[in-house]
Design an enzyme around this catalytic site. Structure first.
Site, PDB file in Angstrom:
ATOM      1  N   HIS A   1      -9.897   0.649  -9.959  1.00 57.22           N
ATOM      2  CA  HIS A   1      -9.534   1.625  -8.921  1.00 57.22           C
ATOM      3  C   HIS A   1      -8.070   2.044  -9.030  1.00 57.22           C
ATOM      4  O   HIS A   1      -7.760   3.222  -9.070  1.00 57.22           O
ATOM      5  CB  HIS A   1      -9.801   1.032  -7.534  1.00 57.22           C
ATOM      6  CG  HIS A   1      -9.139   1.791  -6.428  1.00 57.22           C
ATOM      7  ND1 HIS A   1      -9.595   3.012  -5.989  1.00 57.22           N
ATOM      8  CD2 HIS A   1      -8.029   1.530  -5.701  1.00 57.22           C
ATOM      9  CE1 HIS A   1      -8.796   3.458  -5.031  1.00 57.22           C
ATOM     10  NE2 HIS A   1      -7.841   2.579  -4.840  1.00 57.22           N
ATOM     11  N   PHE A   2      -7.167   1.059  -9.082  1.00 53.75           N
ATOM     12  CA  PHE A   2      -5.770   1.507  -9.023  1.00 53.75           C
ATOM     13  C   PHE A   2      -5.292   2.076 -10.351  1.00 53.75           C
ATOM     14  O   PHE A   2      -4.342   2.858 -10.375  1.00 53.75           O
ATOM     15  CB  PHE A   2      -4.822   0.456  -8.422  1.00 53.75           C
ATOM     16  CG  PHE A   2      -4.624  -0.827  -9.176  1.00 53.75           C
ATOM     17  CD1 PHE A   2      -3.920  -0.860 -10.362  1.00 53.75           C
ATOM     18  CD2 PHE A   2      -5.116  -2.020  -8.655  1.00 53.75           C
ATOM     19  CE1 PHE A   2      -3.715  -2.051 -11.024  1.00 53.75           C
ATOM     20  CE2 PHE A   2      -4.914  -3.213  -9.317  1.00 53.75           C
ATOM     21  CZ  PHE A   2      -4.217  -3.231 -10.510  1.00 53.75           C
ATOM     22  N   HIS A   3      -5.980   1.750 -11.436  1.00 48.40           N
ATOM     23  CA  HIS A   3      -5.624   2.431 -12.678  1.00 48.40           C
ATOM     24  C   HIS A   3      -6.090   3.887 -12.641  1.00 48.40           C
ATOM     25  O   HIS A   3      -5.401   4.769 -13.138  1.00 48.40           O
ATOM     26  CB  HIS A   3      -6.209   1.710 -13.888  1.00 48.40           C
ATOM     27  CG  HIS A   3      -5.365   0.548 -14.332  1.00 48.40           C
ATOM     28  ND1 HIS A   3      -5.462  -0.693 -13.759  1.00 48.40           N
ATOM     29  CD2 HIS A   3      -4.394   0.447 -15.264  1.00 48.40           C
ATOM     30  CE1 HIS A   3      -4.585  -1.508 -14.341  1.00 48.40           C
ATOM     31  NE2 HIS A   3      -3.913  -0.844 -15.254  1.00 48.40           N
TER      32      HIS A   3
ATOM     33  N   ARG B   1     -10.967 -10.424 -11.435  1.00 52.51           N
ATOM     34  CA  ARG B   1      -9.776  -9.876 -12.078  1.00 52.51           C
ATOM     35  C   ARG B   1      -8.797 -11.008 -12.397  1.00 52.51           C
ATOM     36  O   ARG B   1      -9.009 -12.142 -11.995  1.00 52.51           O
ATOM     37  CB  ARG B   1      -9.124  -8.833 -11.171  1.00 52.51           C
ATOM     38  CG  ARG B   1      -8.630  -9.398  -9.849  1.00 52.51           C
ATOM     39  CD  ARG B   1      -8.211  -8.318  -8.880  1.00 52.51           C
ATOM     40  NE  ARG B   1      -6.891  -7.824  -9.188  1.00 52.51           N
ATOM     41  CZ  ARG B   1      -6.052  -7.310  -8.272  1.00 52.51           C
ATOM     42  NH1 ARG B   1      -6.412  -7.239  -7.010  1.00 52.51           N
ATOM     43  NH2 ARG B   1      -4.871  -6.872  -8.612  1.00 52.51           N
ATOM     44  N   ARG B   2      -7.718 -10.669 -13.094  1.00 46.22           N
ATOM     45  CA  ARG B   2      -6.651 -11.614 -13.442  1.00 46.22           C
ATOM     46  C   ARG B   2      -7.159 -12.791 -14.271  1.00 46.22           C
ATOM     47  O   ARG B   2      -6.811 -13.937 -14.018  1.00 46.22           O
ATOM     48  CB  ARG B   2      -5.970 -12.185 -12.205  1.00 46.22           C
ATOM     49  CG  ARG B   2      -5.427 -11.163 -11.272  1.00 46.22           C
ATOM     50  CD  ARG B   2      -4.646 -11.826 -10.167  1.00 46.22           C
ATOM     51  NE  ARG B   2      -4.491 -10.941  -9.052  1.00 46.22           N
ATOM     52  CZ  ARG B   2      -5.169 -11.049  -7.917  1.00 46.22           C
ATOM     53  NH1 ARG B   2      -6.015 -12.032  -7.738  1.00 46.22           N
ATOM     54  NH2 ARG B   2      -4.981 -10.183  -6.960  1.00 46.22           N
TER      55      ARG B   2
ATOM     56  N   HIS C   1       0.794  -1.207   0.000  1.00 48.53           N
ATOM     57  CA  HIS C   1       0.000   0.000   0.000  1.00 48.53           C
ATOM     58  C   HIS C   1       0.832   1.264   0.000  1.00 48.53           C
ATOM     59  O   HIS C   1       0.564   2.179  -0.745  1.00 48.53           O
ATOM     60  CB  HIS C   1      -1.089   0.042   1.056  1.00 48.53           C
ATOM     61  CG  HIS C   1      -2.159   0.991   0.581  1.00 48.53           C
ATOM     62  ND1 HIS C   1      -2.958   0.702  -0.481  1.00 48.53           N
ATOM     63  CD2 HIS C   1      -2.441   2.259   0.911  1.00 48.53           C
ATOM     64  CE1 HIS C   1      -3.720   1.729  -0.761  1.00 48.53           C
ATOM     65  NE2 HIS C   1      -3.433   2.692   0.056  1.00 48.53           N
TER      66      HIS C   1
ATOM     67  N   TYR D   1       1.789   5.516  -2.143  1.00 46.91           N
ATOM     68  CA  TYR D   1       2.078   6.877  -1.685  1.00 46.91           C
ATOM     69  C   TYR D   1       3.455   7.325  -2.152  1.00 46.91           C
ATOM     70  O   TYR D   1       3.700   8.506  -2.334  1.00 46.91           O
ATOM     71  CB  TYR D   1       1.887   6.972  -0.166  1.00 46.91           C
ATOM     72  CG  TYR D   1       0.443   6.760   0.151  1.00 46.91           C
ATOM     73  CD1 TYR D   1      -0.483   7.766  -0.103  1.00 46.91           C
ATOM     74  CD2 TYR D   1      -0.031   5.537   0.577  1.00 46.91           C
ATOM     75  CE1 TYR D   1      -1.829   7.562   0.084  1.00 46.91           C
ATOM     76  CE2 TYR D   1      -1.377   5.317   0.776  1.00 46.91           C
ATOM     77  CZ  TYR D   1      -2.277   6.332   0.528  1.00 46.91           C
ATOM     78  OH  TYR D   1      -3.607   6.129   0.702  1.00 46.91           O
TER      79      TYR D   1
END
Lengths: 271, 540
Positions: free
Chosen positions: B366-368, B429-430, B215, B219
């Site tokens: 989300h993370f894209h 996913r994946r 995580h 940042y």
């Protein structure tokens, strides 16, 4: 103010920074370890310590639950990276001598004329596992079991290495090559069936799975049906039983016919 | 005062070159598993591509951007030549060597384990060694940032550290500590198995180690973006930073609370106690705080710029902003994507809500949106802003830059919104392919197709970006003047020692790691019988 004055309680940034962080940690810990466990009415705790241990994930042994007795034997084969590594010529030679007993069904060159599996060039791990399973009774067959019961560990390893060493010859009665059916190449995702080719060649190979090119169609069909009915049960974690149960009779036919029609030289050279 | 321009340019060029390759792979992946592509007959190719895409985008690309930008900040904010240039080059070449070493096994299909490693899957040992080299190379940078700041402090005792450098060093410390988790996983768990010394692996422990990295690494990716928000954007649009202290507090908060929250990635894992999951969930909520502070401060700074330009009224000032300035555009796009992405993140970090989207396409969406969208669009802006100072040549084509940013923004929204949506519908996913002919998922084909089209828009934008930079290398020469950072409304004369140094906050970061990770890691490491047999990729 120098750095030396940073870590003192007279520095308000230090007291506040550490104080707020510690306070948040304590409050969340009380909530996570005491309040929330007891907020779940469906879980019973003996006391607060019990709740804390549970929330912390302390490993606990189940009190007195014993594993249910298995009605039938399961495969107990353990394979490590050293089990079959680098066989000596001597070991292969011993395997060749032992294999004379097998030739009547599996063929003198490891290619069967009797709808028994072809063993020439099969992965050593596969033969090793099946022989162990026949010996332990995890897999049974009227013809094969009596041959396997008296084999020692060493003999099983030698046989496996010998057959793995043999060149991959074409099947006895090769049929014209068929195109890849979708069950082999895509599986059936909506029914949870991985493609056959993901483990058995055509796409990829997974340890312990045999390559199937050129095997007898009747044999492969019979094995899929035996997995589906639960008659054969030496697959690890029911992998093959789950797949075979979900396959349609047509898919079983197609997969068996496809693999039977393939020449062995398409087996991926991954070993 | 940018002296080592070659060094900085090398980092940026390598970063954007590998980014271009990984972006192409990403677009291909979107296409091949959408209804408009035919099913891939070999899913292993998909995972190979996915591993390359993730490894480059997760480890190589942002690390190089942070490093290049970090060297630029160190020289221009501190007004001093970089100390340890040879070490900086050594770090760079380590990253080059590591990337090549990792990419070869991936290309051969011997390391299709995805960038998150997924033990007990085990790939070729050189893949992991390559990743280790990349991380070690970046640690050179961490050390250099710390040393350069120390040299500057000696020359300027008691003076306030320029905000850009303060934030830059905070980011480097965060990276140094957060990378330890993955390093422990690789060195203690995965590499011994991949090298053949062991054949079993404690997958649960490995996953906990990885969550330590997984995580806070976000940042670390975010740091250059936030530094750009605070120290580039206000200057580029003719404003000032609303509050220097608020900025410092934001970066400090990232340092303290970005780290002990990674277990929200293991909510569905049985090997971690529910109490610890709750603590991590609560601390994840706290990490929204520095982002909210930043949004407030930056909006205030932007308003200052607008009012200086004659903006009036409650909202009328928004019109007075320099919307034709690529930096302004990038900031606005970044904030919109950060808003949506952040809202999605609040769902991911909630223990209960997570259950409905866990391991679905929602997570990938989300993370894209956060990384590829909010963060990377500011990387573009940073490059545009720095380029003339690095090359000594002007970037003329502002219209093309705006087009590029618009395409990236639109492409990212078109890609990720339907992606989130199919996640809510339960698409996992994946997966290399889906049978859209099946009535159960046929209605999702439209969303997935849209997503794939968005992927190609992103690819187009990425190509334009690289073209702009490449053309910038051959533009007519023009002296861009010294590289400056934004000034605060009230430039700090003195700064309390706690806001001028990192020691206290690094100590808190480590302390919280011990409280939040210590017990789970110790019990998992000391409990017998928790290992499972390794599954070797491509082995027989």
């Amino acid at each position: 103010m120098s750095t030396r004055d940073l870590f003192t309680f007279s520095n308000p940034h230090f007291t506040r920074g550490v104080g707020i962080t510690a306070a948040i940690l304590i409050v969340t810990a009380i909530a996570g370890f005491i309040v929330l466990p007891f907020a779940q009415p469906w879980v019973q705790f003996a006391n607060v310590w019990d709740a804390i241990c549970s929330a912390a994930g302390v490993p606990q042994r189940a009190a007195s639950v014993t594993a249910p007795e298995q009605a039938k034997r399961l495969s107990g084969v353990v394979l490590t990276s050293n089990t079959l590594s680098r066989p000596s010529q001597e070991a292969i030679g011993r395997g060749a001598t032992l294999a004379q007993r097998c030739a009547i069904c599996h063929g003198p060159t490891g290619i069967s004329r009797a709808d028994s599996p072809n063993l020439a060039g099969q992965y050593a791990a596969v033969i090793y596992k099946e022989l162990h399973d026949f010996r332990s009774g995890a897999r049974t067959n009227a013809v094969m079991s009596p041959f396997a019961v008296n084999l020692t560990d060493q003999e099983i390893a030698d046989l496996s290495n010998y057959y793995a060493y043999l060149p991959r010859l074409p099947a006895y009665h090769p049929t014209p090559q068929l195109p890849k059916p979708s069950i082999v190449i895509y599986g059936a995702p909506m029914r949870g069936i991985a493609p056959c080719g993901a483990c058995h060649g055509s796409l990829d190979n997974k340890t312990g799975s045999p390559w199937l090119e050129g095997q007898s169609e009747a044999y492969m069909k019979a094995q899929l049906q035996a997995f589906a009915s639960g008659e054969r049960r030496n697959d690890i974690s029911q992998q093959m039983r789950n797949i075979a149960r979900a396959m349609t009779p047509q898919e079983i036919e197609q997969a068996a016919a496809y693999y039977a029609s393939q020449p062995p030289d398409v087996v991926k050279a991954v070993d | 005062m940018l002296v080592n321009r070659k060094l900085i340019l090398a980092h940026f060029w390598l970063a954007f070159a590998v980014f271009g390759i990984a972006l192409t792979l990403g677009a291909w992946q979107m296409f091949i598993r959408s209804p408009i592509g035919t099913w891939l007959s070999n899913p292993e190719l998909y995972y190979r591509s996915l591993t390359a895409h993730g490894t480059v985008m997760g480890y190589v690309f942002p690390t190089l951007v942070a490093m290049g930008f970090g060297y630029a900040i160190s020289e221009s904010a501190l007004q001093q030549r970089l100390v340890g240039v040879r070490w900086a080059w050594a770090g760079f070449w380590l990253i080059v060597a590591g990337s090549i070493m990792a990419v070869i096994p991936i290309a051969l299909g011997r390391a299709s384990v995805l960038y998150t490693f997924y033990p007990p899957l085990i790939g070729n040992v050189f893949y992991y060694l390559g990743v280790v080299l990349v991380v070690v190379g970046s640690w050179f940078w961490v050390a250099l940032m710390s040393i350069n700041l120390r040299v500057w402090r000696k020359a300027h005792p008691g003076a306030p550290v320029p905000l850009a450098m303060f934030a830059n060093v905070a980011g480097s410390y965060l990276w140094a500590w957060t990378a330890v988790g993955a390093a422990l996983e690789l060195l203690l768990q995965i590499i011994p198995v991949a090298a053949g010394l062991k054949s079993t692996i404690d997958a649960g422990l490995a996953r906990v180690f990885f969550s330590w990295t997984l995580h806070a690494i976000v940042y670390f990716w975010l740091m250059p973006t936030y530094i750009a928000y605070y120290t580039i954007v206000p200057r580029a649009i003719g404003g000032r930073v609303y509050s220097d202290s608020m900025a410092r507090i934001s970066f400090i908060l990232f340092l303290v609370v970005a780290m002990p929250i990674g277990m929200h990635h293991t909510f569905a894992d049985p090997q971690v106690g529910a109490g610890f999951k709750f603590i991590h969930s609560a601390f994840t909520a706290l990490v929204a705080l520095p982002t909210l502070l930043t949004v407030f401060t930056i909006c205030a700074s932007v308003e200052i710029a607008a009012r200086l330009r004659g903006g009036r009224g409650m909202f009328g000032w928004i019109r007075a902003l320099p919307w034709d300035n690529p930096m302004m555009l990038a900031l606005a796009f970044s904030f919109v994507m950060l808003g949506f992405g952040g809202a999605g993140g609040l769902i991911n970090m909630s223990y209960q809500l997570d259950a409905s989207i866990h391991n679905t396409q929602w997570i990938t969406g989300h993370f894209h949106l956060i990384f590829g969208g909010a963060i990377v669009i500011m990387y573009f802006a940073i490059a545009y802003d720095l380029w003339p100072h690095l090359t000594g040549r002007e970037l003329i084509d502002v219209r093309l830059m705006r087009t590029q940013l618009w395409l990236w923004f639109v492409g990212m929204i078109v890609t990720t919104f339907p992606w989130h949506w199919v996640g809510i519908l339960g698409m996992p996913r994946r997966m290399a392919y889906f049978d859209f002919g099946d009535p159960a998922i046929a209605p999702q084909s439209l969303s997935v197709t849209l997503s794939a089209i968005g992927g190609f828009v992103l690819l187009a934008s990425g190509i334009i970006f690289i073209v702009i930079l490449a053309r910038g290398m051959r533009a007519p020469q023009a002296e861009a003047g010294p590289y400056r950072f934004a000034l605060a409304v009230h430039e700090p004369k003195t700064v309390p020692v706690a806001l001028n140094t990192h020691a206290l906050w690094v100590a808190l970061m480590i302390a919280l790691t011990l409280t939040n990770y210590g017990y789970p890691i110790l019990t998992l490491a000391l409990t017998e019988g928790t290992s499972v047999p390794a599954v070797y990729v491509g082995a027989q």
